[in-house]
Design a protein around this motif. Structure first.
Motif, PDB file in Angstrom:
ATOM      1  N   ALA A 113     -24.517  16.783  56.875  1.00 35.99           N
ATOM      2  CA  ALA A 113     -25.264  15.349  57.124  1.00 35.99           C
ATOM      3  C   ALA A 113     -24.987  14.464  55.789  1.00 35.99           C
ATOM      4  O   ALA A 113     -24.889  14.916  54.586  1.00 35.99           O
ATOM      5  CB  ALA A 113     -27.013  15.526  57.038  1.00 35.99           C
ATOM      6  N   TYR A 114     -25.039  13.351  56.177  1.00 31.94           N
ATOM      7  CA  TYR A 114     -24.695  12.257  55.390  1.00 31.94           C
ATOM      8  C   TYR A 114     -25.571  10.869  55.045  1.00 31.94           C
ATOM      9  O   TYR A 114     -26.212  10.501  56.236  1.00 31.94           O
ATOM     10  CB  TYR A 114     -23.345  11.671  55.465  1.00 31.94           C
ATOM     11  N   VAL A 115     -25.861  10.547  54.166  1.00 27.78           N
ATOM     12  CA  VAL A 115     -26.361   9.296  54.160  1.00 27.78           C
ATOM     13  C   VAL A 115     -25.417   8.156  53.769  1.00 27.78           C
ATOM     14  O   VAL A 115     -24.672   8.327  52.570  1.00 27.78           O
ATOM     15  CB  VAL A 115     -27.516   9.281  52.799  1.00 27.78           C
ATOM     16  N   TYR A 116     -25.367   7.094  54.352  1.00 27.28           N
ATOM     17  CA  TYR A 116     -24.719   5.848  53.930  1.00 27.28           C
ATOM     18  C   TYR A 116     -25.521   4.919  53.345  1.00 27.28           C
ATOM     19  O   TYR A 116     -26.502   4.464  54.004  1.00 27.28           O
ATOM     20  CB  TYR A 116     -23.901   5.362  55.481  1.00 27.28           C
ATOM     21  N   GLU A 117     -25.217   4.594  52.171  1.00 26.46           N
ATOM     22  CA  GLU A 117     -26.103   3.757  51.405  1.00 26.46           C
ATOM     23  C   GLU A 117     -25.941   2.244  51.628  1.00 26.46           C
ATOM     24  O   GLU A 117     -24.707   1.829  51.721  1.00 26.46           O
ATOM     25  CB  GLU A 117     -25.544   4.096  49.901  1.00 26.46           C
ATOM     26  N   ASN A 118     -27.052   1.488  51.938  1.00 29.38           N
ATOM     27  CA  ASN A 118     -26.859   0.219  52.382  1.00 29.38           C
ATOM     28  C   ASN A 118     -26.553  -0.674  51.012  1.00 29.38           C
ATOM     29  O   ASN A 118     -27.256  -0.539  50.156  1.00 29.38           O
ATOM     30  CB  ASN A 118     -28.075  -0.319  52.848  1.00 29.38           C
ATOM     31  N   PRO A 119     -25.361  -1.158  51.299  1.00 29.94           N
ATOM     32  CA  PRO A 119     -24.634  -1.999  50.173  1.00 29.94           C
ATOM     33  C   PRO A 119     -25.372  -3.200  49.756  1.00 29.94           C
ATOM     34  O   PRO A 119     -25.134  -4.044  48.910  1.00 29.94           O
ATOM     35  CB  PRO A 119     -23.314  -2.258  50.301  1.00 29.94           C
ATOM     36  N   GLY A 120     -26.405  -3.896  50.675  1.00 31.90           N
ATOM     37  CA  GLY A 120     -26.733  -5.283  50.594  1.00 31.90           C
ATOM     38  C   GLY A 120     -25.778  -6.242  51.138  1.00 31.90           C
ATOM     39  O   GLY A 120     -24.681  -6.037  51.556  1.00 31.90           O
ATOM     40  N   GLN A 121     -26.326  -7.474  51.202  1.00 40.15           N
ATOM     41  CA  GLN A 121     -25.596  -8.840  51.498  1.00 40.15           C
ATOM     42  C   GLN A 121     -23.990  -8.720  51.083  1.00 40.15           C
ATOM     43  O   GLN A 121     -23.355  -8.960  51.865  1.00 40.15           O
ATOM     44  CB  GLN A 121     -26.365  -9.961  51.275  1.00 40.15           C
ATOM     45  N   ASP A 122     -23.912  -8.562  49.961  1.00 39.80           N
ATOM     46  CA  ASP A 122     -22.607  -8.602  49.183  1.00 39.80           C
ATOM     47  C   ASP A 122     -21.676  -7.538  49.730  1.00 39.80           C
ATOM     48  O   ASP A 122     -20.535  -7.769  49.605  1.00 39.80           O
ATOM     49  CB  ASP A 122     -22.828  -8.784  47.753  1.00 39.80           C
ATOM     50  N   GLY A 123     -22.009  -6.634  50.253  1.00 41.02           N
ATOM     51  CA  GLY A 123     -21.157  -5.313  50.601  1.00 41.02           C
ATOM     52  C   GLY A 123     -21.066  -5.130  52.218  1.00 41.02           C
ATOM     53  O   GLY A 123     -20.372  -4.201  52.551  1.00 41.02           O
ATOM     54  N   TYR A 124     -21.681  -6.021  53.035  1.00 44.69           N
ATOM     55  CA  TYR A 124     -21.417  -5.882  54.571  1.00 44.69           C
ATOM     56  C   TYR A 124     -20.211  -6.051  55.297  1.00 44.69           C
ATOM     57  O   TYR A 124     -20.135  -5.796  56.207  1.00 44.69           O
ATOM     58  CB  TYR A 124     -22.561  -6.648  55.352  1.00 44.69           C
ATOM     59  N   ASP A 125     -19.184  -6.692  54.309  1.00 44.70           N
ATOM     60  CA  ASP A 125     -17.802  -6.788  54.688  1.00 44.70           C
ATOM     61  C   ASP A 125     -16.974  -5.566  54.299  1.00 44.70           C
ATOM     62  O   ASP A 125     -15.711  -5.601  54.566  1.00 44.70           O
ATOM     63  CB  ASP A 125     -17.163  -8.070  54.397  1.00 44.70           C
ATOM     64  N   GLN A 126     -17.735  -4.553  53.783  1.00 46.50           N
ATOM     65  CA  GLN A 126     -16.770  -3.245  53.607  1.00 46.50           C
ATOM     66  C   GLN A 126     -17.752  -2.076  54.063  1.00 46.50           C
ATOM     67  O   GLN A 126     -18.973  -2.103  54.345  1.00 46.50           O
ATOM     68  CB  GLN A 126     -16.970  -3.101  51.838  1.00 46.50           C
ATOM     69  N   HIS A 127     -16.882  -0.965  54.004  1.00 52.99           N
ATOM     70  CA  HIS A 127     -17.589   0.391  54.390  1.00 52.99           C
ATOM     71  C   HIS A 127     -18.574   0.510  53.451  1.00 52.99           C
ATOM     72  O   HIS A 127     -18.430   0.611  52.095  1.00 52.99           O
ATOM     73  CB  HIS A 127     -16.686   1.400  54.573  1.00 52.99           C
ATOM     74  N   TRP A 128     -19.736   1.439  53.753  1.00 54.40           N
ATOM     75  CA  TRP A 128     -20.662   1.791  53.076  1.00 54.40           C
ATOM     76  C   TRP A 128     -20.567   2.981  52.153  1.00 54.40           C
ATOM     77  O   TRP A 128     -19.627   3.893  52.572  1.00 54.40           O
ATOM     78  CB  TRP A 128     -21.843   2.069  53.836  1.00 54.40           C
ATOM     79  N   PRO A 129     -20.840   3.183  50.759  1.00 45.71           N
ATOM     80  CA  PRO A 129     -20.767   4.362  50.134  1.00 45.71           C
ATOM     81  C   PRO A 129     -21.354   5.585  50.996  1.00 45.71           C
ATOM     82  O   PRO A 129     -22.513   5.551  51.354  1.00 45.71           O
ATOM     83  CB  PRO A 129     -21.541   4.002  48.869  1.00 45.71           C
ATOM     84  N   LYS A 130     -20.747   6.544  50.936  1.00 45.93           N
ATOM     85  CA  LYS A 130     -21.141   7.740  51.642  1.00 45.93           C
ATOM     86  C   LYS A 130     -21.647   9.097  50.683  1.00 45.93           C
ATOM     87  O   LYS A 130     -20.742   9.368  49.855  1.00 45.93           O
ATOM     88  CB  LYS A 130     -19.893   8.405  52.693  1.00 45.93           C
ATOM     89  N   HIS A 131     -22.677   9.493  51.188  1.00 44.25           N
ATOM     90  CA  HIS A 131     -23.269  10.919  50.367  1.00 44.25           C
ATOM     91  C   HIS A 131     -23.635  11.721  51.120  1.00 44.25           C
ATOM     92  O   HIS A 131     -24.301  11.752  52.083  1.00 44.25           O
ATOM     93  CB  HIS A 131     -24.554  10.196  49.445  1.00 44.25           C
TER      94      HIS A 131
END
Length: 591
Positions: A113-131
């Motif tokens: 199972a993974y948490v994809y960390e919400n990057p905020g407004q400045d990161g929504y054009d990229q893939h989210w960090p995966k943990h």
């Protein structure tokens, strides 16, 4: 806004704040977000901080309220509908406390199972960090909710055959989560159906429910001790979907709501009844496998997810479920029937409990997860689903109508044919047929594969039986009836004869064969025959002597009446051959 704020809001509003009129009709508008299969589940909560619920389905999140703009969370890979997705469940929660909802994803059973960390407004054009937060989630109905009463949710699931739950380290919320075993190693190692959370015994603590009973949360050391197991039957089969403890009949104790078989049929509630010191439960069928097994004639299969919500705002909790379309591809009964979503309205009256079915939609279907979220902030629960038909939002609408229009829209009580009974069924078996060593056939046999007939449901075909080595079939083949359900009939044309005859029949048995009633025209041939067996074998020769008929045109009639409790509910039937023996000892030949 995290999901713990959203879900209690639904319960509060629908239970008390909605002004439900006497003649209100509840309907749902369907919006498809995508028709591509990415995941078995979908969910909704505010992702970008604008106070409006967004929808997460697989690799995408869709901006509310229009849901026409989508953003990638991870690389989109369309899933093969003839296989299974690598994403099954999604939940939204602010795991790291930064004020933004992250996305928690559970995949195919037995995977991490993974948490994809919400990057905020400045990161929504990229893939989210995966943990990766947990290495192995099993059971097909895991749940993320607060079970032990702390400040964070726990993932309730199984791992390596143990029931239990994970906890989150508040100092390292995106690090590995710890799994707490509450049982012995009694669960399925990888899959398993039926899992839930609720206060079964009314002690104020959340217990864990599964198809064969419930684990009582102890007053102390809930993280480190085995929870007491209370055996009970909460399924008429192998287990279903999510399971809930709720006081259905209003008598002050919690009952259990779930489905019987995730890939087959059955929706039920189990009434808690007083019987000594230990809670006992009485089964009440809401919907079965035949129209007569629902008061209003509703039947659909593959109820792989069940949710609860007060849909109509009357203060009683209703059931939301539907057909997990294509859940086992062509293996499940009624696999090609409509992709429906239903809510069953709970009513209590002097005659007891009633569940009134209402179709919310006929095309969206469900996956393995139904999410109930107020997506448009109108104080009414909406339905968010994902599955092999893509993802859909079903927006709840309420319209006040006249009494006449209201009554016309209500489901009518079923008055059609009843389900045939399996009462008195026997596993009839006879001596093995004598096959000619040269021809591989039985003398005087009318081969099943040469018979013609018309089934009321399902399909007929010839099946080559040479690959099956556990037994022998005349001419190495059989007539095979698939896709039938209880109540379906098959009429096989026979050669012309009249008077008194002896009839011999050889059928096939296996783990997915049904219970059938044979009849020559309208004359039953013995009791219903149980064709369940652990291996693929013939019944041997079943003899029905001294059958008297009038006229010359006759049919061998077969009706599917049910199945053995141990059998897979495919209701298969096959006939190897039959023989019609005249009083002079000769055999009838095929037409």
């Amino acid at each position: 806004m995290n999901f713990f704020r959203l879900l209690p809001l639904i319960c509060l509003v629908t239970a008390a704040s909605v002004d439900a009129g006497e003649f209100d009709l509840h309907t749902f508008d369907r919006q498809q977000l995508t028709g591509t299969y990415f995941s078995e589940g979908a969910n909704a909560a505010d992702i970008n901080g604008d106070g409006i619920a967004d929808v997460v389905y697989g690799p995408y999140w869709f901006e509310g309220p229009e849901y026409t703009t989508k953003h990638e969370i991870y690389k989109p890979v369309p899933q093969n509908r003839d296989r299974y997705a690598d994403n099954f469940f999604s939940w939204l929660y602010d795991f790291n406390g930064d004020g933004r909802n992250d996305v928690f994803v559970v995949g195919f059973p037995g995977t991490p199972a993974y948490v994809y960390e919400n990057p905020g407004q400045d990161g929504y054009d990229q893939h989210w960090p995966k943990h990766q937060v947990f290495d192995w989630v099993s059971n097909e109905s895991p749940q993320l909710l607060n079970i032990v009463g702390d400040e964070r949710p726990e993932l309730v699931c199984t791992r390596d055959g143990f029931f239990g739950f994970t906890t989150i380290d508040p100092q390292h919320p995106l690090g590995p989560w710890e799994f707490h075993r509450i049982s012995d190693q009694i669960a399925s190692k990888k899959f398993g159906h039926g899992l839930g959370v609720g206060d079964v015994n009314g002690d104020g603590r959340q217990d864990i429910i599964f198809a064969q009973g419930w684990f009582e949360q102890p007053a102390e050391n809930a993280l480190t001790s085995r929870w007491p197991l209370h055996a009970a039957s909460f399924s008429e089969g192998y287990g279903g979907a999510e399971m809930y403890a709720y006081d259905v009949d209003g008598d002050g104790d919690n009952d259990i709501i779930t489905c019987h078989r995730a890939h087959d049929f059955g929706l039920a509630w189990y009434e808690q009844v007083e019987e000594g010191d230990e809670p006992h439960f009485k089964h009440h069928l809401i919907m079965g496998e035949h129209p007569s097994e629902n008061k209003y004639g509703v039947v659909f299969s593959e109820l792989h997810s069940v949710a609860l919500a007060d849909v109509d705002g009357d203060g009683l909790t209703d059931i939301v479920t539907g057909k997990t379309y294509w859940s086992h591809h062509r293996q499940s009964p009624q696999w090609d029937a409509g992709a429906v979503v239903y809510w069953f309205q709970l009513k209590r009256g002097k005659d007891g409990v009633d569940w009134i079915p209402h179709q919310a939609d006929g095309e969206a279907g469900i996956g393995r997860q139904i999410s109930i979220v107020d997506v448009n902030n109108d104080q009414r629960p909406d339905i968010v689903v994902g599955g092999m038909l893509g993802s859909h939002v079903l927006t709840h609408r309420v319209k006040s109508v006249s009494e006449a229009d209201f009554q016309a829209a209500q489901p009518k009580v079923y008055s059609g044919p009843k389900l045939p009974t399996v009462e008195g069924a026997e596993a009839l078996r006879g001596p093995k047929a004598k096959l000619d060593s040269e021809t591989g056939r039985v003398e005087g046999a009318i081969e099943g594969e040469k018979l013609t007939g018309k089934p009321s449901g399902g399909n007929l075909r010839t099946q080559d039986m040479a690959p099956f080595t556990g037994d022998k079939w005349s001419n190495h083949a059989q007539l095979f009836w698939t896709g039938a359900k209880p109540g379906d009939t098959l009429a096989l044309d026979l050669p012309e004869f009249t008077g008194k005859v002896d009839l011999e029949v050889v059928l096939t048995t296996a783990g997915d064969y049904g219970i059938v009633q044979l009849a020559l025209d309208d004359q039953p041939l013995g009791p219903p025959i149980d064709l369940y067996s652990s291996g693929v074998l013939t019944t041997g020769v079943l003899s029905f002597p001294n059958v008297m008929v009038k006229g010359s045109e006759h049919k061998l009639n077969v009706q599917i009446v049910g199945t053995n409790r141990k059998a897979k509910k495919a209701y298969l039937f096959a006939i190897d051959f039959l023989r019609i023996k005249n009083s002079d000892g000769s055999y009838m030949t095929a037409k």
